[in-house]
Design a protein around this motif. Structure first.
Motif, PDB file in Angstrom:
ATOM      1  N   ASN A   1       0.823  -1.197   0.000  1.00  0.00           N
ATOM      2  CA  ASN A   1       0.000   0.000   0.000  1.00  0.00           C
ATOM      3  C   ASN A   1       0.866   1.260   0.000  1.00  0.00           C
ATOM      4  O   ASN A   1       0.551   2.230   0.683  1.00  0.00           O
ATOM      5  N   ALA A   2       1.939   1.231  -0.770  1.00  0.00           N
ATOM      6  CA  ALA A   2       2.852   2.377  -0.788  1.00  0.00           C
ATOM      7  C   ALA A   2       2.307   3.469  -1.677  1.00  0.00           C
ATOM      8  O   ALA A   2       1.865   3.216  -2.800  1.00  0.00           O
ATOM      9  N   THR A   3       2.364   4.666  -1.169  1.00  0.00           N
ATOM     10  CA  THR A   3       1.969   5.820  -1.973  1.00  0.00           C
ATOM     11  C   THR A   3       3.201   6.353  -2.680  1.00  0.00           C
ATOM     12  O   THR A   3       4.340   5.994  -2.340  1.00  0.00           O
ATOM     13  N   ALA A   4       2.977   7.209  -3.618  1.00  0.00           N
ATOM     14  CA  ALA A   4       4.108   7.802  -4.346  1.00  0.00           C
ATOM     15  C   ALA A   4       4.994   8.589  -3.388  1.00  0.00           C
ATOM     16  O   ALA A   4       6.219   8.559  -3.496  1.00  0.00           O
ATOM     17  N   LYS A   5       4.372   9.239  -2.423  1.00  0.00           N
ATOM     18  CA  LYS A   5       5.148  10.040  -1.466  1.00  0.00           C
ATOM     19  C   LYS A   5       6.003   9.147  -0.570  1.00  0.00           C
ATOM     20  O   LYS A   5       7.186   9.413  -0.355  1.00  0.00           O
ATOM     21  N   SER A   6       5.435   8.053  -0.071  1.00  0.00           N
ATOM     22  CA  SER A   6       6.217   7.159   0.799  1.00  0.00           C
ATOM     23  C   SER A   6       7.308   6.437   0.005  1.00  0.00           C
ATOM     24  O   SER A   6       8.409   6.207   0.505  1.00  0.00           O
ATOM     25  N   LEU A   7       6.992   6.071  -1.237  1.00  0.00           N
ATOM     26  CA  LEU A   7       8.013   5.446  -2.090  1.00  0.00           C
ATOM     27  C   LEU A   7       9.159   6.423  -2.356  1.00  0.00           C
ATOM     28  O   LEU A   7      10.327   6.039  -2.307  1.00  0.00           O
ATOM     29  N   ASN A   8       8.820   7.663  -2.617  1.00  0.00           N
ATOM     30  CA  ASN A   8       9.836   8.681  -2.877  1.00  0.00           C
ATOM     31  C   ASN A   8      10.734   8.878  -1.647  1.00  0.00           C
ATOM     32  O   ASN A   8      11.957   8.942  -1.760  1.00  0.00           O
ATOM     33  N   SER A   9      10.133   8.957  -0.467  1.00  0.00           N
ATOM     34  CA  SER A   9      10.954   9.138   0.741  1.00  0.00           C
ATOM     35  C   SER A   9      11.803   7.902   1.016  1.00  0.00           C
ATOM     36  O   SER A   9      12.942   7.999   1.483  1.00  0.00           O
ATOM     37  N   GLY A  10      11.272   6.712   0.705  1.00  0.00           N
ATOM     38  CA  GLY A  10      12.059   5.480   0.868  1.00  0.00           C
ATOM     39  C   GLY A  10      13.254   5.433  -0.071  1.00  0.00           C
ATOM     40  O   GLY A  10      14.353   5.021   0.306  1.00  0.00           O
ATOM     41  N   VAL A  11      13.038   5.863  -1.305  1.00  0.00           N
ATOM     42  CA  VAL A  11      14.137   5.895  -2.284  1.00  0.00           C
ATOM     43  C   VAL A  11      15.194   6.907  -1.850  1.00  0.00           C
ATOM     44  O   VAL A  11      16.402   6.644  -1.955  1.00  0.00           O
ATOM     45  N   GLU A  12      14.758   8.055  -1.341  1.00  0.00           N
ATOM     46  CA  GLU A  12      15.730   9.049  -0.851  1.00  0.00           C
ATOM     47  C   GLU A  12      16.547   8.502   0.309  1.00  0.00           C
ATOM     48  O   GLU A  12      17.767   8.718   0.388  1.00  0.00           O
ATOM     49  N   LEU A  13      15.907   7.794   1.211  1.00  0.00           N
ATOM     50  CA  LEU A  13      16.616   7.180   2.338  1.00  0.00           C
ATOM     51  C   LEU A  13      17.632   6.151   1.838  1.00  0.00           C
ATOM     52  O   LEU A  13      18.771   6.097   2.299  1.00  0.00           O
ATOM     53  N   THR A  14      17.216   5.347   0.876  1.00  0.00           N
ATOM     54  CA  THR A  14      18.115   4.333   0.306  1.00  0.00           C
ATOM     55  C   THR A  14      19.303   4.990  -0.396  1.00  0.00           C
ATOM     56  O   THR A  14      20.438   4.523  -0.292  1.00  0.00           O
ATOM     57  N   LEU A  15      19.044   6.086  -1.097  1.00  0.00           N
ATOM     58  CA  LEU A  15      20.129   6.806  -1.763  1.00  0.00           C
ATOM     59  C   LEU A  15      21.119   7.363  -0.732  1.00  0.00           C
ATOM     60  O   LEU A  15      22.331   7.309  -0.949  1.00  0.00           O
ATOM     61  N   ARG A  16      20.600   7.872   0.392  1.00  0.00           N
ATOM     62  CA  ARG A  16      21.501   8.355   1.452  1.00  0.00           C
ATOM     63  C   ARG A  16      22.347   7.210   2.002  1.00  0.00           C
ATOM     64  O   ARG A  16      23.533   7.377   2.298  1.00  0.00           O
ATOM     65  N   GLN A  17      21.749   6.026   2.145  1.00  0.00           N
ATOM     66  CA  GLN A  17      22.509   4.847   2.609  1.00  0.00           C
ATOM     67  C   GLN A  17      23.641   4.535   1.626  1.00  0.00           C
ATOM     68  O   GLN A  17      24.773   4.265   2.031  1.00  0.00           O
ATOM     69  N   LEU A  18      23.299   4.568   0.344  1.00  0.00           N
ATOM     70  CA  LEU A  18      24.298   4.258  -0.678  1.00  0.00           C
ATOM     71  C   LEU A  18      25.419   5.294  -0.685  1.00  0.00           C
ATOM     72  O   LEU A  18      26.604   4.946  -0.773  1.00  0.00           O
ATOM     73  N   LYS A  19      25.065   6.580  -0.569  1.00  0.00           N
ATOM     74  CA  LYS A  19      26.093   7.628  -0.509  1.00  0.00           C
ATOM     75  C   LYS A  19      26.987   7.451   0.706  1.00  0.00           C
ATOM     76  O   LYS A  19      28.198   7.675   0.642  1.00  0.00           O
ATOM     77  N   SER A  20      26.408   7.022   1.815  1.00  0.00           N
ATOM     78  CA  SER A  20      27.190   6.772   3.033  1.00  0.00           C
ATOM     79  C   SER A  20      28.200   5.643   2.809  1.00  0.00           C
ATOM     80  O   SER A  20      29.349   5.721   3.246  1.00  0.00           O
ATOM     81  N   VAL A  21      27.764   4.597   2.128  1.00  0.00           N
ATOM     82  CA  VAL A  21      28.681   3.492   1.809  1.00  0.00           C
ATOM     83  C   VAL A  21      29.800   3.994   0.906  1.00  0.00           C
ATOM     84  O   VAL A  21      30.978   3.681   1.118  1.00  0.00           O
ATOM     85  N   PHE A  22      29.446   4.801  -0.094  1.00  0.00           N
ATOM     86  CA  PHE A  22      30.457   5.341  -1.001  1.00  0.00           C
ATOM     87  C   PHE A  22      31.472   6.189  -0.235  1.00  0.00           C
ATOM     88  O   PHE A  22      32.678   6.083  -0.468  1.00  0.00           O
ATOM     89  N   GLU A  23      30.996   7.030   0.659  1.00  0.00           N
ATOM     90  CA  GLU A  23      31.915   7.873   1.446  1.00  0.00           C
ATOM     91  C   GLU A  23      32.838   7.017   2.300  1.00  0.00           C
ATOM     92  O   GLU A  23      34.026   7.300   2.420  1.00  0.00           O
TER      93      GLU A  23
END
Length: 192
Positions: A108-130
């Protein structure tokens, strides 16, 4: 009768008609004693030499075998290091993968919750890269550098010639080594 002075030799003068040996200053050193005669025959000396040669050959073979063993151990260590070199980054990327799978599993994911989840995942990935010294190359406005950028095309622009005006795909560095050049469009001067 007159007595003549005694002209007896004192031991240092040669009798008349003979050459005198040169006088030495002080005492003469006695001659060294002659070397004792070699009591061993050629056969015994040959046996001793053969034994010594065999010992040296055996020591050489052992040293060669030890060097080969060290080389083989070093090669095995390098192979293991290559095989498991990405273990740390892989462990860190598992959290990113888990986040992506959780986002896809949400019913039951909305576009807004999916967008915030993707942003969180991107921050995780950037943290790994750093953490592993992976840096982005995003050169808009910079001079074209063929070591870091790959020009796809040129475009007339008001920007200085050879300036990156658009990035089609970001590039990445790993510890200052380019692992993927940025795909860019480079400015060229306008035709008159």
């Amino acid at each position: 009768m007159q007595e003549l002075p005694d002209t007896a030799h004192d031991g240092n003068e040669a009798p008349a008609g003979e050459l005198a040996a040169p006088r030495s200053q002080g005492m003469q050193q006695p001659a060294p004693p002659p070397a004792p005669p070699d009591e061993t025959g050629p056969e015994e000396r040959l046996k001793k030499a053969e034994l010594a040669a065999a010992e040296h050959h055996d020591a050489w073979l052992r040293a060669k075998a030890e060097a080969d063993n060290i080389r083989k151990r070093a090669q095995a260590d390098v192979a293991i290091a290559h095989k498991f070199a990405v273990e740390n980054i892989t462990t860190e990327l598992l959290a990113v993968k888990d986040s992506l799978e959780a986002a896809l599993a949400a019913e039951n994911a909305t576009a807004k919750s999916l967008n915030s989840g993707v942003e969180l995942t991107l921050r995780q990935l950037k943290s790994v890269f750093e953490k592993f010294n992976v840096a982005e190359i995003y050169p808009v406005g910079q001079k074209f550098d063929p070591h870091r950028h790959q020009a796809i095309s040129t475009m007339e622009s008001d920007a200085d010639p050879n300036t990156v005006i658009k990035v089609l795909q970001k590039g990445y560095l790993l510890h200052d080594r380019v692992i993927r050049p940025a795909l860019v469009i480079v400015a060229k001067s306008r035709s008159a």
